[in-house]
Design a protein around this motif. Structure first.
Motif, short mmCIF file in Angstrom:
data_model
loop_
_atom_site.label_atom_id
_atom_site.label_comp_id
_atom_site.label_asym_id
_atom_site.label_seq_id
_atom_site.Cartn_x
_atom_site.Cartn_y
_atom_site.Cartn_z
N GLN A 255 1.85 14.63 -26.42
CA GLN A 255 1.35 13.34 -26.89
C GLN A 255 1.31 13.34 -28.40
N LEU A 256 1.51 12.14 -28.95
CA LEU A 256 1.53 11.95 -30.39
C LEU A 256 0.66 10.75 -30.69
N GLU A 257 -0.41 10.99 -31.44
CA GLU A 257 -1.30 9.90 -31.85
C GLU A 257 -0.59 9.08 -32.92
N ILE A 258 -0.59 7.77 -32.72
CA ILE A 258 0.04 6.85 -33.67
C ILE A 258 -1.05 5.95 -34.22
N SER A 259 -0.89 5.49 -35.43
CA SER A 259 -1.94 4.69 -36.07
C SER A 259 -2.42 3.57 -35.16
N GLY A 260 -3.70 3.23 -35.31
CA GLY A 260 -4.30 2.19 -34.49
C GLY A 260 -4.84 2.70 -33.17
N GLY A 261 -4.83 4.01 -32.97
CA GLY A 261 -5.38 4.56 -31.74
C GLY A 261 -4.41 4.60 -30.58
N ASP A 262 -3.17 4.19 -30.79
CA ASP A 262 -2.19 4.25 -29.72
C ASP A 262 -1.65 5.67 -29.59
N THR A 263 -1.21 6.01 -28.40
CA THR A 263 -0.68 7.34 -28.13
C THR A 263 0.65 7.20 -27.43
N LEU A 264 1.65 7.88 -27.93
CA LEU A 264 2.94 7.98 -27.26
C LEU A 264 2.92 9.30 -26.50
N MET A 265 3.20 9.25 -25.20
CA MET A 265 3.15 10.44 -24.37
C MET A 265 4.50 10.67 -23.71
N GLY A 266 4.76 11.89 -23.29
CA GLY A 266 6.02 12.17 -22.63
C GLY A 266 6.09 13.55 -22.01
N SER A 267 7.21 13.79 -21.32
CA SER A 267 7.49 15.08 -20.70
C SER A 267 8.96 15.15 -20.35
N ASP A 268 9.42 16.36 -20.06
CA ASP A 268 10.73 16.49 -19.45
C ASP A 268 10.59 16.07 -18.00
N SER A 269 11.69 15.67 -17.39
CA SER A 269 11.67 15.24 -15.99
C SER A 269 11.55 16.43 -15.06
N PHE A 270 10.74 16.27 -14.04
CA PHE A 270 10.59 17.27 -12.99
C PHE A 270 10.84 16.55 -11.67
N PRO A 271 11.69 17.10 -10.81
CA PRO A 271 11.95 16.43 -9.54
C PRO A 271 10.69 16.38 -8.68
N MET A 272 10.36 15.20 -8.20
CA MET A 272 9.22 15.02 -7.30
C MET A 272 9.70 14.25 -6.09
N GLU A 273 9.20 14.62 -4.94
CA GLU A 273 9.57 13.90 -3.73
C GLU A 273 9.17 12.44 -3.85
N GLY A 274 10.12 11.55 -3.55
CA GLY A 274 9.86 10.11 -3.62
C GLY A 274 10.12 9.52 -4.99
N SER A 275 10.41 10.35 -5.97
CA SER A 275 10.64 9.89 -7.32
C SER A 275 12.15 9.84 -7.58
N PRO A 276 12.64 8.76 -8.21
CA PRO A 276 14.06 8.71 -8.51
C PRO A 276 14.44 9.78 -9.53
N ALA A 277 15.67 10.28 -9.44
CA ALA A 277 16.16 11.26 -10.41
C ALA A 277 16.23 10.62 -11.79
#
Length: 142
Positions: free
Chosen positions: A53-75
């Motif tokens: 996560q990266l805090e951006i001005s104004g209290g907003d947060t940009l979040m992310g991750s690498d993709s991990f295969p999960m059952e029911g989740s599209p590739a």
């Protein structure tokens, strides 16, 4: 109700590179948690980014991750790699939102306790990816 909405971005193995660029652009420091040692994640995926996560001005947060295969989740594919992440004020409200917003959609993970907090994710009937999370005080959320 008081909600916090953030964008959650998924990457095909280049999350760290992307967030290093975003930190350069917006300032601040991205914190990375790797998948190594996390139950249920194969050892060969241990170097992938589980959460950042990266805090951006104004209290907003940009979040992310690498993709991990999960059952029911599209590739992973460009176009399905962004979710609306909402943090409601209580578990009861999280359950209520999940029930309403996921109706007619595809449940990927029902609301449940995870090591990082109370979490669920789904694709609504309009094709929008959603994550609902109430984080706890684990390493990834500090």
């Amino acid at each position: 109700m008081n909600y916090k909405l953030n964008s959650y971005l998924s990457f095909d193995g280049n999350c760290e590179e992307a967030f290093s660029l975003y930190a350069k652009a917006f300032g601040g420091e991205a914190r990375f948690m790797r998948a190594e040692g996390v139950p249920g994640i194969p050892a060969e995926m241990g170097n992938k980014i589980l959460h950042t996560q990266l805090e951006i001005s104004g209290g907003d947060t940009l979040m992310g991750s690498d993709s991990f295969p999960m059952e029911g989740s599209p590739a992973y594919q460009p176009g399905n790699n962004q979710s609306v992440c909402i943090t409601p004020p209580s578990k009861e409200e999280a359950d209520r939102l999940f029930a309403i917003l996921s109706e007619g959609g595809s449940n990927i993970m029902p609301m449940s306790e995870q090591f990082f907090g109370y979490f669920g994710c789904f694709i609504d009937r309009f094709g929008i990816n959603w994550m609902i999370v109430i984080p706890n005080e684990c390493e990834v959320n500090r």
